[in-house]
Design an enzyme around this catalytic site. Structure first.
Site, PDB file in Angstrom:
ATOM      1  N   ASP A  83      52.173  -6.756  24.324  1.00 54.41           N
ATOM      2  CA  ASP A  83      51.377  -7.297  23.217  1.00 54.41           C
ATOM      3  C   ASP A  83      50.641  -6.133  22.531  1.00 54.41           C
ATOM      4  O   ASP A  83      50.066  -5.269  23.202  1.00 54.41           O
ATOM      5  CB  ASP A  83      50.368  -8.300  23.812  1.00 54.41           C
ATOM      6  N   HIS A  84      50.672  -6.106  21.216  1.00 50.31           N
ATOM      7  CA  HIS A  84      49.930  -5.104  20.424  1.00 50.31           C
ATOM      8  C   HIS A  84      50.121  -3.660  20.884  1.00 50.31           C
ATOM      9  O   HIS A  84      49.143  -2.940  21.147  1.00 50.31           O
ATOM     10  CB  HIS A  84      48.431  -5.438  20.408  1.00 50.31           C
ATOM     11  N   GLU A 142      54.174  -6.298  12.788  1.00 51.92           N
ATOM     12  CA  GLU A 142      53.092  -7.067  12.143  1.00 51.92           C
ATOM     13  C   GLU A 142      52.866  -6.544  10.736  1.00 51.92           C
ATOM     14  O   GLU A 142      52.781  -5.339  10.512  1.00 51.92           O
ATOM     15  CB  GLU A 142      51.791  -6.957  12.950  1.00 51.92           C
ATOM     16  N   HIS A 189      41.575 -12.898  16.482  1.00 60.79           N
ATOM     17  CA  HIS A 189      41.562 -12.909  17.945  1.00 60.79           C
ATOM     18  C   HIS A 189      40.213 -13.348  18.490  1.00 60.79           C
ATOM     19  O   HIS A 189      39.193 -13.188  17.827  1.00 60.79           O
ATOM     20  CB  HIS A 189      41.869 -11.507  18.482  1.00 60.79           C
ATOM     21  N   HIS A 223      49.515 -14.927  15.778  1.00 60.81           N
ATOM     22  CA  HIS A 223      48.546 -14.413  16.753  1.00 60.81           C
ATOM     23  C   HIS A 223      47.257 -15.220  16.602  1.00 60.81           C
ATOM     24  O   HIS A 223      47.106 -16.007  15.673  1.00 60.81           O
ATOM     25  CB  HIS A 223      48.267 -12.931  16.471  1.00 60.81           C
ATOM     26  N   GLY A 224      46.333 -14.971  17.522  1.00 61.24           N
ATOM     27  CA  GLY A 224      45.030 -15.623  17.419  1.00 61.24           C
ATOM     28  C   GLY A 224      45.148 -17.134  17.385  1.00 61.24           C
ATOM     29  O   GLY A 224      44.438 -17.804  16.643  1.00 61.24           O
ATOM     30  N   ASN A 266      50.807 -16.930  20.027  1.00 62.59           N
ATOM     31  CA  ASN A 266      50.060 -16.139  21.022  1.00 62.59           C
ATOM     32  C   ASN A 266      48.761 -16.817  21.427  1.00 62.59           C
ATOM     33  O   ASN A 266      47.919 -17.153  20.571  1.00 62.59           O
ATOM     34  CB  ASN A 266      49.709 -14.776  20.416  1.00 62.59           C
ATOM     35  N   THR A 269      42.795 -16.564  24.655  1.00 72.13           N
ATOM     36  CA  THR A 269      41.419 -17.033  24.802  1.00 72.13           C
ATOM     37  C   THR A 269      41.327 -18.380  25.527  1.00 72.13           C
ATOM     38  O   THR A 269      40.448 -18.572  26.374  1.00 72.13           O
ATOM     39  CB  THR A 269      40.753 -17.117  23.408  1.00 72.13           C
TER      40      THR A 269
HETATM   41  P1  13P Z   1      43.639 -15.748  20.979  1.00 70.57           P
HETATM   42  O1  13P Z   1      42.464 -14.838  21.104  1.00 70.57           O
HETATM   43  O2  13P Z   1      43.452 -16.745  19.892  1.00 70.57           O
HETATM   44  O3  13P Z   1      44.024 -16.387  22.247  1.00 70.57           O
HETATM   45  O4  13P Z   1      44.900 -14.843  20.516  1.00 70.57           O
HETATM   46  C1  13P Z   1      45.633 -14.095  21.439  1.00 70.57           C
HETATM   47  C2  13P Z   1      46.573 -13.155  20.781  1.00 70.57           C
HETATM   48  O5  13P Z   1      46.864 -13.211  19.600  1.00 70.57           O
HETATM   49  C3  13P Z   1      47.186 -12.135  21.657  1.00 70.57           C
HETATM   50  O6  13P Z   1      47.991 -11.239  20.934  1.00 70.57           O
HETATM   51  O1  G3H Z   2      45.395  -9.428  21.400  1.00 72.21           O
HETATM   52  C1  G3H Z   2      44.520  -9.787  22.134  1.00 72.21           C
HETATM   53  C2  G3H Z   2      44.772 -10.370  23.463  1.00 72.21           C
HETATM   54  O2  G3H Z   2      43.883 -11.441  23.637  1.00 72.21           O
HETATM   55  C3  G3H Z   2      44.655  -9.359  24.568  1.00 72.21           C
HETATM   56  O3  G3H Z   2      43.338  -9.022  24.773  1.00 72.21           O
HETATM   57  O4  G3H Z   2      43.330  -6.539  24.796  1.00 72.21           O
HETATM   58  O5  G3H Z   2      41.470  -7.892  25.847  1.00 72.21           O
HETATM   59  O6  G3H Z   2      43.720  -7.758  26.911  1.00 72.21           O
HETATM   60  P1  G3H Z   2      42.931  -7.731  25.630  1.00 72.21           P
HETATM   61 ZN    ZN Z   3      47.365 -10.753  18.986  1.00 71.04          ZN
END
Ligand code: 13P
Ligand code: G3H
Ligand code: ZN
Length: 342
Positions: A83-84, A142, A189, A223-224, A266, A269
């Site tokens: 992720d990211h 992205e 996020h 995402h988010g 994704n 949270t």
């Molecule tokens: P949330 O913070 O809404 O769960 O999003 C997670 C996310 O986009 C991880 O890449």
């Molecule tokens: O992109 C955000 C995800 O919730 C991952 O969060 O970087 O705190 O592990 P984190």
């Molecule tokens: Zn994300």
């Protein structure tokens, strides 16, 4: 079944017109929660790890837990996704470790905060795609920038500052060859997405629909996408937490997204809230307890419950047995022969 590519799982989801939740993990209990939910609902899954998660779990613990997940659930297609990713090197190290999919988030510079130019984003993403596809690994890019900051990653803001431009999305997809494209349509996020109850127009769904019309064969990613349920906020606060009242993305908006090309959703949270609420509750009600299993078991159960619910709501439930794994070597051949449409 070995770990499978994101591309295969999303192509299948597109055929079946459903979405796939991509759930973040950092430890064994989170992986178990997702796998138990996948087994109960018969869902294919995407398990994803941020850079912070990889560092927390020292890479090897995480990787071997994922191998355990495939051994214990041979019938379930499982994608292990970075992720990211913030650089070519992060994505490369994930692929070397055994991830079957990476996100190159070239919308931000390597510092994970400063927005890049379009050309910088194309350049780094294209490089990752070239490296990944040679190995049969999928790539998510992205375009546009999400709001919020998690673990120091993110441009901040409300999520409305750098919405995706549909023309740029088309050019980006063509020039990079990404398998999936994360779009900025007003989500951010973390827990604090919206400061009032969403009225059904919180997300720029018209923008999403416009992007989907222009790129009907590109898998879109939201995402988010946590919904930050009121009951989970209430449990955390009832047992000593201090969360400010907040609202997340309504599930109906995500379902509308799924009807319009969103294939990967994704969620992190909501899992965090479920786990924290369960641990707070157990320790508040039974302050004499000190065996970690006493609070980690209900925490795992609480995360499983929300993941089961999302798997059903996104439509991935019942689809785990639809297909066999395509080996990564075969995926690589397909990319090389351009059998896989870009
Ligand atoms: P949330 O913070 O809404 O769960 O999003 C997670 C996310 O986009 C991880 O890449
Ligand atoms: O992109 C955000 C995800 O919730 C991952 O969060 O970087 O705190 O592990 P984190
Ligand atoms: Zn994300």
């Amino acid at each position: 079944m070995p770990l499978v590519s994101l591309r295969q799982v999303l192509d299948e989801a597109a055929k079946g017109k459903y979405g796939i939740g991509a759930f973040n993990v950092n430890n064994m209990e989170q992986i178990q929660a997702i796998m138990e939910a996948a087994r109960e609902t018969q869902s294919p899954v995407v398990v994803q790890a941020s850079r912070g998660a990889r560092s927390y779990s020292q890479d090897n613990y995480l990787f071997h837990l994922m191998i355990a997940a495939t051994e214990l659930n041979p019938e379930i297609p499982i994608v292990m996704h970075q992720d990211h990713g913030n650089s070519f090197e992060t994505c490369q190290s994930a692929i070397k470790l055994g991830f079957t999919s990476v996100m190159m988030d070239g919308s931000l510079k390597e510092d994970g905060k400063t927005p890049t130019t379009f050309e910088e984003n194309v350049e780094v993403t294209r490089r990752v795609v070239e490296y990944a596809h040679e190995r049969g690994i999928s790539v998510e890019g992205e375009i546009g920038v999400l709001g919020g900051v998690e673990d120091g990653h993110g441009a901040g803001g409300s999520g409305l500052e750098h919405l995706t431009d549909p023309d740029q999305a088309v050019e980006f997809a063509m020039r990079t060859g990404v398998d999936a494209l994360a779009v900025a349509i007003g989500t951010s996020h973390g827990a604090y997405k919206f400061s009032k109850k969403p009225d059904g127009s919180v997300l720029k769904m018209d923008l999403l629909i416009a992007i989907h019309h222009r790129l009907p064969n590109t898998h879109l990613v939201m995402h988010g996408s946590s919904s930050v349920p009121q009951n989970l906020q209430d449990i955390v606060n009832k047992y000593g937490g201090h969360l400010k009242q907040t609202w997340g993305v309504p599930v109906e908006e995500i379902q509308l997204g799924i009807k319009n090309g969103v294939r990967k959703i994704n969620v992190d949270t909501d899992s965090r809230l479920a786990i924290t609420g369960a641990i707070r509750k157990l320790l508040a009600e039974s302050p004499e307890k000190f065996d970690p299993r006493d609070y980690l078991k209900p925490a795992r159960e609480a995360m499983k419950k929300i993941v089961v619910q999302r798997m059903r709501e996104f439509g991935q439930a019942t689809h785990s047995g639809d297909y066999e794994a395509i080996p990564l070597s075969e995926m690589a051949k397909r990319y090389a022969s351009e059998m896989i449409a870009k």
